[in-house]
Design a protein around this motif. Sequence first.
Motif, PDB file in Angstrom:
ATOM      1  N   UNK A 129       0.840  -1.209   0.000  1.00  0.00           N
ATOM      2  CA  UNK A 129       0.000   0.000   0.000  1.00  0.00           C
ATOM      3  C   UNK A 129       0.867   1.249   0.000  1.00  0.00           C
ATOM      4  N   UNK A 130       1.958   1.182   0.733  1.00  0.00           N
ATOM      5  CA  UNK A 130       2.879   2.316   0.773  1.00  0.00           C
ATOM      6  C   UNK A 130       3.466   2.573  -0.618  1.00  0.00           C
ATOM      7  N   UNK A 131       3.793   1.503  -1.318  1.00  0.00           N
ATOM      8  CA  UNK A 131       4.387   1.659  -2.650  1.00  0.00           C
ATOM      9  C   UNK A 131       3.417   2.384  -3.603  1.00  0.00           C
ATOM     10  N   UNK A 132       2.121   2.097  -3.440  1.00  0.00           N
ATOM     11  CA  UNK A 132       1.142   2.734  -4.347  1.00  0.00           C
ATOM     12  C   UNK A 132       1.042   4.233  -4.093  1.00  0.00           C
ATOM     13  N   UNK A 133       1.484   4.647  -2.891  1.00  0.00           N
ATOM     14  CA  UNK A 133       1.386   6.065  -2.557  1.00  0.00           C
ATOM     15  C   UNK A 133       2.609   6.851  -3.033  1.00  0.00           C
ATOM     16  N   UNK A 134       3.658   6.124  -3.458  1.00  0.00           N
ATOM     17  CA  UNK A 134       4.857   6.800  -3.947  1.00  0.00           C
ATOM     18  C   UNK A 134       4.583   7.308  -5.371  1.00  0.00           C
ATOM     19  N   UNK A 135       5.011   8.494  -5.667  1.00  0.00           N
ATOM     20  CA  UNK A 135       4.822   9.072  -7.006  1.00  0.00           C
ATOM     21  C   UNK A 135       5.440   8.151  -8.045  1.00  0.00           C
ATOM     22  N   UNK A 136       4.755   7.956  -9.177  1.00  0.00           N
ATOM     23  CA  UNK A 136       5.261   7.023 -10.206  1.00  0.00           C
ATOM     24  C   UNK A 136       6.674   7.350 -10.655  1.00  0.00           C
ATOM     25  N   UNK A 137       7.027   8.611 -10.721  1.00  0.00           N
ATOM     26  CA  UNK A 137       8.375   8.965 -11.185  1.00  0.00           C
ATOM     27  C   UNK A 137       9.441   8.601 -10.150  1.00  0.00           C
ATOM     28  N   UNK A 138       9.029   8.421  -8.891  1.00  0.00           N
ATOM     29  CA  UNK A 138      10.011   8.118  -7.823  1.00  0.00           C
ATOM     30  C   UNK A 138      10.064   6.618  -7.468  1.00  0.00           C
ATOM     31  N   UNK A 139       9.111   5.830  -8.004  1.00  0.00           N
ATOM     32  CA  UNK A 139       9.050   4.431  -7.595  1.00  0.00           C
ATOM     33  C   UNK A 139      10.298   3.664  -7.979  1.00  0.00           C
ATOM     34  N   UNK A 140      10.830   3.931  -9.202  1.00  0.00           N
ATOM     35  CA  UNK A 140      12.026   3.198  -9.639  1.00  0.00           C
ATOM     36  C   UNK A 140      13.228   3.504  -8.749  1.00  0.00           C
ATOM     37  N   UNK A 141      13.290   4.720  -8.238  1.00  0.00           N
ATOM     38  CA  UNK A 141      14.402   5.089  -7.366  1.00  0.00           C
ATOM     39  C   UNK A 141      14.212   4.591  -5.940  1.00  0.00           C
ATOM     40  N   UNK A 142      12.942   4.652  -5.489  1.00  0.00           N
ATOM     41  CA  UNK A 142      12.647   4.259  -4.095  1.00  0.00           C
ATOM     42  C   UNK A 142      12.705   2.745  -3.929  1.00  0.00           C
TER      43      UNK A 142
END
Length: 326
Positions: free
Chosen positions: A307-320
């Motif tokens: 659920x936390x991952x879905x809240x991360x901005x799409x542009x930042x998911x690859x980095x996070x």
Amino acid sequence: KAIALIDGQGETLLRVSEEKITLITDFANRKADWFVADANYQLQYSWVGISTVLMGIVLLGITIAWVFSRTLRQSIQLAVDLANEIAAGNLNNVIQIQRQDEIGQLLQALATMQIQLRERIKTVEEARLEAQEQEQYWHTLVEEALIGLALFYLDGRLVNANSTYLNIIGYTAVEAFNQLTLWSLSPQQTEDPTVQIQMHYLATYGRYGPVEKEYLHKNGQVVLIQESGVLIEHQGERFIWANVVNITVSKRLTRTLYKTETHLQAALKIAQMGTWEWNLATNEEQWSAETYQIVGLPENTPMIHETFRTLVHPEDREAVGPLIEQ
């Protein structure tokens, strides 16, 4: 003449005859007296002989009785001496039994009693040593316990306590025993309703606690403690067996932590910052109220890492993502 002559001769013969008869009678009497005297003499010496034999028999009997009596007295005295030795605690006597009569049976009984007493004393001594070891073991457990253990009379007087309890209150054993009471250790709480409730539980259910109280240390400082108690009975008398934990440090740390947490939450709220924790074992996350407010979710919404991952901005998911996995 003839008649006169005959009469004269007759008188002469008669006189002669009377004289001879007298002589014979005297001789017979003397012989009879001699026989009687001889018989008396023989009888006298016969009684002397009989008396001598009887006296010898009596003396022999007395001698035998004296020897037997002396031997019997010696045997009885030996038995008495052995009995006294056994009664005095000497169980290493050498008892020689050389008789088969009642004295021998008595000595045999004393020998058997001595052996049985040795075995019984050995058993008792082994039990005493075991009990002593057990007592020392439990004394060590009580004395070295990390919590305070104390025994009180029902009126509150302190009977006994371990070193941990004495360290909590700051008194020595001489100062504390039979001088301090539960009430003198916390006088300001004798009328506390909580304490009264605990005493009611003790009287009704035979135990109370745990309850938090304050003790007055010998130096006047307040000591925060947690106390529990149970009623016990010993030799017909009832006591309170209490265990006490010094929670002063933990309470202070808790208060300090609470203050720190309160200050942190206030600072985060002012700064509009949130915190969260991720349990790697359960994949669950715990968010602070500010975090829920930042992401716009209702507070206490169940959170997992996905659920936390879905809240991360799409542009930042690859980095996070790789950073989290790392």
